[in-house]
Design an enzyme around this catalytic site. Structure first.
Site, PDB file in Angstrom:
ATOM      1  CE  LYS A   1      -1.737   2.940   2.626  1.00  0.00           C
ATOM      2  NZ  LYS A   1      -1.681   4.127   1.731  1.00  0.00           N
TER       3      LYS A   1
ATOM      4  CD  GLU B   1      14.073   1.479   8.059  1.00  0.00           C
ATOM      5  OE1 GLU B   1      14.615   2.565   8.318  1.00  0.00           O
ATOM      6  OE2 GLU B   1      14.631   0.390   8.260  1.00  0.00           O
TER       7      GLU B   1
ATOM      8  CB  CYS C   1      13.654   9.587   6.451  1.00  0.00           C
ATOM      9  SG  CYS C   1      14.634   8.533   5.371  1.00  0.00           S
TER      10      CYS C   1
ATOM     11  CD  GLU D   1      10.728  13.543  10.066  1.00  0.00           C
ATOM     12  OE1 GLU D   1       9.607  13.156  10.439  1.00  0.00           O
ATOM     13  OE2 GLU D   1      11.481  12.856   9.369  1.00  0.00           O
TER      14      GLU D   1
END
Ligand code: NAD
Length: 492
Positions: free
Chosen positions: A172, A247, A281, A380
């Site tokens: 997905k 992750e 990331c 972040e």
């Protein structure tokens, strides 16, 4: 084409669709089916059947390797088509998408080469009439959930090792960037992937994605995305004790010592944070610079950052591209506003650029005067925003760089090789670059310490995530053990 379930391309059961638009200029890229829970459950059931009731999981490693190599060749020969599809969905420059496709090809070739090397191991039991063997088997049915920043690359880091291991899967991708996953699945089908082995569902996380972490027929869920979603997935997976690989995000330090090569450190500090407009990331979004060079270093960065040209996929002068959505751009603007309230000093950027009204862009932004206790340093932004902190000693530099609940990646810039090694060893992050930033290799494990994740992708360990380990012990000369003295009891 849209959803791929049990070897058939189909629409969502509800008939719902989603329109995909290019974030760089707003043009309509296409319309794809919007799966709901019912479609994902159908895909999971197909993957379960393919795993339990077909010969896929026992196909030879060479056969699986052949499939991966065929897909690598196809992706390579169709680079332009795939890169154009990636750029249309993400708004990133075409040249970056072409690099991404090359990395995807390498990923498939790496795992194709790794499979035939795994033949388990035989253990010396010290007894010639016993055989002890440790062997690896596919983990089973995998739910693979991916984000929008490197859509095809993140999918390939999961799909290639899952197929290599003999697993079946439901992929997905992010609902915002489905098109390269559709192409990948078509190439896999064309290369001979059996029906049900690989399935594709498209749609929103809480509906199309959620069953992949909760359904009992899923054995493992591998997720790349944000920390909050990762926590939800881990929690949902706990009910059926699934294997979980995560992750997640990062707030990655880039430490620059005064003895670093000046030009390389300045240049790479910019690439570290502003590549793909910070939607990476492992972005080096946290500059930690030695106090003695702080002023000149930040001045040099500001001057260079102000010259960075923004533009769409086909703008040859552009050096970085669009943000994924208006909502993401607004989140970055809020993040910067909060940082200024916390006391950060805006050195450049801090607003949308002029002349890009049809797309979602934000200027490269540098926030000076930051400290580890500030929210902007801890959270972040996933955008083109650099925070700047200073240090005086090596010990202080590593302590600041480790002062984060993330632990994905970090950089160290110095001309002192011993210092570089000491700092690399002291940092609690999954990848450390010394006098560089961003390179990664399919052969080297990728993943995070602390809340940046669980498990690893790429490398031998990335393959191992998709394997179960089984010990098979055989006695070639069975005899009664005598433990309960059964023969004596019979005699009584
Ligand atoms: P996200 O967490 O919003 O979404 C990621 C994926 O999860 C999407 O496909 C989404 O539809 C799906 N999802 C959302 N809710 C779900 C649910 N309840 N159940 C199942 N699936 C669900 O992340 P994003 O905004 O797409 O990506 C950005 C994030 O990804 C950043 O935090 C970035 O750091 C991280 N990321 C990490 C890596 C890495 O290698 N560590 C790589 C790329 C991106």
């Amino acid at each position: 084409m849209g959803l791929l379930i049990d070897g058939h391309w189909c629409q969502a059961a509800s008939g719902a669709t989603r329109t995909i638009t290019c974030p760089a200029d707003g043009h309509v890229v296409g319309s794809v089916p919007e799966a709901g829970e019912v479609d994902t459950v159908r895909a999971i059931e197909a993957a379960r059947r393919a795993f339990d009731s077909t010969s896929w999981r026992t196909t030879s490693s060479l056969e699986r390797s052949r499939l991966l190599l065929a897909v690598a060749d196809r992706l390579e020969s169709e680079t332009q088509t795939v890169a154009a599809a990636e750029s249309a969905d993400t708004g990133k420059r075409l040249v970056e998408s072409r690099y991404d496709v090359a990395d995807v090809v390498s990923c498939f070739r790496y795992f194709a080469g790794l499979i035939p090397k795994d033949s388990g191991r035989v253990i010396d039991t010290g007894n010639p009439t016993t055989i002890s063997r440790v062997q690896h088997e596919p983990v089973g049915v995998c739910g693979l959930i991916t984000p929008w920043n490197y859509p095809l690359l993140q999918a390939s880091w999961k799909v290639a090792p899952a197929l290599a291991a003999g697993c079946t899967f439901v992929l997905k991708p992010s609902e915002l960037t489905p098109h390269t996953s559709i192409l990948l699945m078509q190439y896999l089908v064309d290369a001979g992937m059996p029906a049900g082995v690989g399935n594709l569902v498209l749609g929103a996380g809480p509906t199309a994605g959620a069953p992949l972490s909760s359904h009992p027929d899923i054995d493992m869920v591998s997720f790349t995305g944000g920390l909050a979603t990762g926590r939800r997935i881990m929690e949902a997976a706990s009910a059926t004790v699934k294997k979980v690989a995560l992750e997640l995000g990062g707030k990655n330090p880039n430490i620059v010592f005064a003895d670093a090569d000046w030009d390389a450190a300045v240049d790479n500090a910019l690439t570290a944070v502003f590549l793909h407009s910070g939607q990476v990331c492992s972005a080096g979004a946290r500059l930690i610079v030695e106090e003695s060079i702080h002023d000149d270093f930040v001045d040099a960065l500001v001057e260079a950052a102000e010259g960075i040209r923004l533009g769409g996929p086909y703008d040859e002068k552009a050096q970085t591209g669009a943000l994924i959505s208006a909502a993401h751009r607004d989140k970055i603007a809020d993040y910067v506003a909060k940082a200024l309230k916390e006391g950060a000093t805006l050195r450049c950027g801090g607003r949308e650029p002029d002349g890009h009204a049809d797309g979602f862009f934000y200027l490269p932004t540098i926030l000076d005067g930051c400290t580890a206790s500030m929210t902007c340093v801890q959270e972040e932004s996933f955008g083109p925003v650099l925070t700047v902190e200073t240090f005086r000693t090596e010990a202080e530099a590593t302590a600041i760089a480790n002062d984060t609940y993330y632990g994905l990646a970090g950089g160290v810039w110095t001309s002192d090789a011993s210092k570089a090694q000491r700092v690399a060893n002291a940092l609690r992050h999954g990848t450390i670059w010394i006098n560089d930033f961003h390179p990664y290799l399919p052969q080297a494990e990728w993943g995070g310490f602390k809340q940046s994740g669980v498990g690893r992708e790429l490398g031998a360990q990335g393959f191992g995530e998709y394997l179960e380990t089984k010990h098979v012990y055989q006695n070639l000369d069975p005899k009664p053990s005598g433990w309960f003295d059964v023969s004596a009891k019979e005699a009584r």
